[in-house]
Design a protein around this motif. Structure first.
Motif, PDB file in Angstrom:
ATOM      1  N   GLY A 278      64.414 -29.202  60.891  1.00 56.11           N
ATOM      2  CA  GLY A 278      65.589 -30.166  60.072  1.00 56.11           C
ATOM      3  C   GLY A 278      64.852 -30.976  59.315  1.00 56.11           C
ATOM      4  O   GLY A 278      65.578 -31.952  58.787  1.00 56.11           O
ATOM      5  N   PHE A 279      63.601 -31.121  59.186  1.00 56.20           N
ATOM      6  CA  PHE A 279      62.787 -32.045  58.168  1.00 56.20           C
ATOM      7  C   PHE A 279      63.089 -32.009  56.807  1.00 56.20           C
ATOM      8  O   PHE A 279      63.014 -30.670  56.414  1.00 56.20           O
ATOM      9  CB  PHE A 279      61.395 -32.330  58.551  1.00 56.20           C
ATOM     10  CG  PHE A 279      61.019 -32.793  59.786  1.00 56.20           C
ATOM     11  CD1 PHE A 279      60.724 -34.089  60.109  1.00 56.20           C
ATOM     12  CD2 PHE A 279      60.809 -32.137  61.048  1.00 56.20           C
ATOM     13  CE1 PHE A 279      60.386 -34.816  60.935  1.00 56.20           C
ATOM     14  CE2 PHE A 279      60.583 -32.771  62.200  1.00 56.20           C
ATOM     15  CZ  PHE A 279      60.216 -34.067  62.309  1.00 56.20           C
ATOM     16  N   THR A 280      63.261 -33.008  55.852  1.00 55.46           N
ATOM     17  CA  THR A 280      63.574 -33.126  54.665  1.00 55.46           C
ATOM     18  C   THR A 280      62.077 -33.176  53.891  1.00 55.46           C
ATOM     19  O   THR A 280      61.663 -34.111  54.048  1.00 55.46           O
ATOM     20  CB  THR A 280      64.699 -33.907  54.115  1.00 55.46           C
ATOM     21  OG1 THR A 280      65.921 -33.566  54.743  1.00 55.46           O
ATOM     22  CG2 THR A 280      64.760 -33.699  52.443  1.00 55.46           C
ATOM     23  N   TYR A 281      61.767 -32.185  52.958  1.00 55.04           N
ATOM     24  CA  TYR A 281      60.714 -32.273  52.356  1.00 55.04           C
ATOM     25  C   TYR A 281      60.745 -33.526  51.276  1.00 55.04           C
ATOM     26  O   TYR A 281      61.902 -33.410  50.474  1.00 55.04           O
ATOM     27  CB  TYR A 281      60.271 -31.031  51.677  1.00 55.04           C
ATOM     28  CG  TYR A 281      59.155 -31.211  50.458  1.00 55.04           C
ATOM     29  CD1 TYR A 281      57.914 -31.593  50.986  1.00 55.04           C
ATOM     30  CD2 TYR A 281      59.570 -31.005  49.368  1.00 55.04           C
ATOM     31  CE1 TYR A 281      56.839 -31.717  49.969  1.00 55.04           C
ATOM     32  CE2 TYR A 281      58.396 -31.112  48.021  1.00 55.04           C
ATOM     33  CZ  TYR A 281      57.189 -31.463  48.716  1.00 55.04           C
ATOM     34  OH  TYR A 281      56.108 -31.473  47.645  1.00 55.04           O
ATOM     35  N   GLU A 282      60.058 -34.476  51.044  1.00 55.06           N
ATOM     36  CA  GLU A 282      60.276 -35.547  50.323  1.00 55.06           C
ATOM     37  C   GLU A 282      59.056 -35.463  48.801  1.00 55.06           C
ATOM     38  O   GLU A 282      59.439 -36.232  47.920  1.00 55.06           O
ATOM     39  CB  GLU A 282      60.098 -36.729  50.933  1.00 55.06           C
ATOM     40  CG  GLU A 282      60.958 -37.029  51.973  1.00 55.06           C
ATOM     41  CD  GLU A 282      61.047 -38.342  52.826  1.00 55.06           C
ATOM     42  OE1 GLU A 282      62.003 -38.818  53.201  1.00 55.06           O
ATOM     43  OE2 GLU A 282      59.770 -38.726  53.201  1.00 55.06           O
ATOM     44  N   GLY A 283      58.180 -34.776  48.928  1.00 49.66           N
ATOM     45  CA  GLY A 283      57.152 -34.854  48.144  1.00 49.66           C
ATOM     46  C   GLY A 283      55.490 -34.854  48.602  1.00 49.66           C
ATOM     47  O   GLY A 283      55.218 -34.563  49.874  1.00 49.66           O
ATOM     48  N   THR A 284      54.781 -34.625  47.614  1.00 52.33           N
ATOM     49  CA  THR A 284      53.251 -34.389  48.197  1.00 52.33           C
ATOM     50  C   THR A 284      52.592 -35.744  47.625  1.00 52.33           C
ATOM     51  O   THR A 284      52.715 -35.971  46.217  1.00 52.33           O
ATOM     52  CB  THR A 284      52.717 -33.186  47.568  1.00 52.33           C
ATOM     53  OG1 THR A 284      53.307 -32.103  48.209  1.00 52.33           O
ATOM     54  CG2 THR A 284      51.328 -33.060  47.581  1.00 52.33           C
ATOM     55  N   PHE A 285      51.932 -36.486  48.418  1.00 54.73           N
ATOM     56  CA  PHE A 285      50.838 -37.379  47.973  1.00 54.73           C
ATOM     57  C   PHE A 285      49.458 -36.676  47.705  1.00 54.73           C
ATOM     58  O   PHE A 285      48.840 -36.216  48.485  1.00 54.73           O
ATOM     59  CB  PHE A 285      50.578 -38.249  49.054  1.00 54.73           C
ATOM     60  CG  PHE A 285      51.953 -39.361  49.285  1.00 54.73           C
ATOM     61  CD1 PHE A 285      52.990 -39.032  48.860  1.00 54.73           C
ATOM     62  CD2 PHE A 285      51.688 -40.553  49.677  1.00 54.73           C
ATOM     63  CE1 PHE A 285      54.070 -39.638  48.947  1.00 54.73           C
ATOM     64  CE2 PHE A 285      52.903 -41.495  49.669  1.00 54.73           C
ATOM     65  CZ  PHE A 285      53.908 -41.432  49.461  1.00 54.73           C
ATOM     66  N   ARG A 286      49.134 -36.767  46.472  1.00 56.17           N
ATOM     67  CA  ARG A 286      47.932 -36.211  45.815  1.00 56.17           C
ATOM     68  C   ARG A 286      46.778 -36.862  46.351  1.00 56.17           C
ATOM     69  O   ARG A 286      46.386 -38.263  46.447  1.00 56.17           O
ATOM     70  CB  ARG A 286      48.126 -36.174  44.399  1.00 56.17           C
ATOM     71  CG  ARG A 286      48.865 -35.195  43.924  1.00 56.17           C
ATOM     72  CD  ARG A 286      49.142 -35.184  42.244  1.00 56.17           C
ATOM     73  NE  ARG A 286      49.093 -36.504  41.621  1.00 56.17           N
ATOM     74  CZ  ARG A 286      48.930 -36.770  40.543  1.00 56.17           C
ATOM     75  NH1 ARG A 286      48.463 -35.675  39.713  1.00 56.17           N
ATOM     76  NH2 ARG A 286      49.038 -37.944  40.045  1.00 56.17           N
ATOM     77  N   GLN A 287      45.759 -36.250  46.940  1.00 54.12           N
ATOM     78  CA  GLN A 287      44.518 -36.702  47.193  1.00 54.12           C
ATOM     79  C   GLN A 287      44.506 -38.084  48.183  1.00 54.12           C
ATOM     80  O   GLN A 287      44.086 -38.997  48.146  1.00 54.12           O
ATOM     81  CB  GLN A 287      43.417 -37.242  45.952  1.00 54.12           C
ATOM     82  CG  GLN A 287      43.123 -36.252  45.332  1.00 54.12           C
ATOM     83  CD  GLN A 287      42.149 -36.336  44.022  1.00 54.12           C
ATOM     84  OE1 GLN A 287      41.510 -37.697  44.172  1.00 54.12           O
ATOM     85  NE2 GLN A 287      41.838 -35.631  43.119  1.00 54.12           N
ATOM     86  N   ALA A 288      45.474 -37.594  49.215  1.00 52.62           N
ATOM     87  CA  ALA A 288      45.929 -38.608  50.090  1.00 52.62           C
ATOM     88  C   ALA A 288      44.606 -39.097  51.366  1.00 52.62           C
ATOM     89  O   ALA A 288      44.861 -40.110  51.661  1.00 52.62           O
ATOM     90  CB  ALA A 288      47.146 -38.426  50.800  1.00 52.62           C
TER      91      ALA A 288
END
Length: 237
Positions: free
Chosen positions: A176-186
């Motif tokens: 049930g988690f909502t995808y919020e985006g991807t942090f590049r080279q984090a």
């Protein structure tokens, strides 16, 4: 109903909703959380390390690809890691115990604790193959969520993983988690770069999700061989 008018400050700038009763959340503690299929308890190397090492030795070494540590070649190496993990309060590590057998079958932690803003992350999840695709795997997550929202008073619960880790991404979606985006080279780990996929659950979503988890975990949702009759998503999650 029409959408509420956005709020503005004294300068006419739009601002978020007020939180007049907000108090900071509490930090995760050395608690024991009891469920029907499993128990969550603090990691204790003396009681848990040898059994966890034996369980994890049966897993595919590739299961450790997206973990920051492991795989462990020796019992001594795993015990040394467990002793350090048990001494930490952020991350705070817990063990998943099978309620029937009493066996230690997995680990997880609550990390990146931010009580002032009511945020905490679940991470460092590693399960024995005996847990995967069983009610224990889901109930363990439910018990920690319930603790985070209902006892610690958090507003936001995070799940992060390597953006290439498809099993973890699928698990986040199923839970049930909502995808919020991807942090590049984090992140840099194991000598390589990681883009990090972010997922979350917020407190306003939790009551509906709690009901769905409880319906899915009910004994009547499983047949005599332990197979689910209704999926978690169809339970209302």
């Amino acid at each position: 109903m029409p959408a509420a008018e956005p709020r503005a400050d004294e300068y006419g700038r739009p601002i978020g909703p007020p939180l007049p009763e907000w108090v900071p959340a509490r930090r995760p503690g050395p608690v024991t959380l009891e469920g029907r299929y499993c128990r969550i308890e603090p990691l204790d190397p003396t009681r848990h390390a040898d059994q966890l090492f034996a369980e994890f030795a049966k897993t595919d070494p590739g299961d450790w690809t997206y973990m920051s540590v492991g795989p462990f070649d020796t019992r001594e190496a795993y015990r040394e890691w467990a002793e350090g993990a048990a001494a930490s309060t952020d991350p705070r590590f817990y063990v998943v115990i099978d309620s029937k057998s009493g066996d230690a079958l997995g680990t997880a932690s609550l990390m990146r604790q931010d009580p002032a803003n009511g945020v905490v992350e679940i991470g460092n999840i590693m399960y024995s193959r005996r847990v995967q695709r069983t009610p224990i795997a889901t109930e363990a997550q439910y018990l920690v969520m319930q603790y985070v929202f209902d006892e610690l008073g958090c507003r936001r619960y995070e799940w992060k993983c390597d953006s290439l880790n498809e099993p973890s991404r699928r698990a986040a979606g199923r839970l049930g988690f909502t995808y919020e985006g991807t942090f590049r080279q984090a992140v840099v780990y194991k000598g390589r770069s990681r883009d990090t996929a972010w997922f979350s659950i917020i407190d306003g979503e939790w009551p509906r999700m709690r009901d769905a988890f409880e319906a899915w975990l009910a004994p009547e949702n499983f047949d005599e061989e332990g197979r689910q009759k209704q999926s978690l998503s169809r339970s209302g999650r």
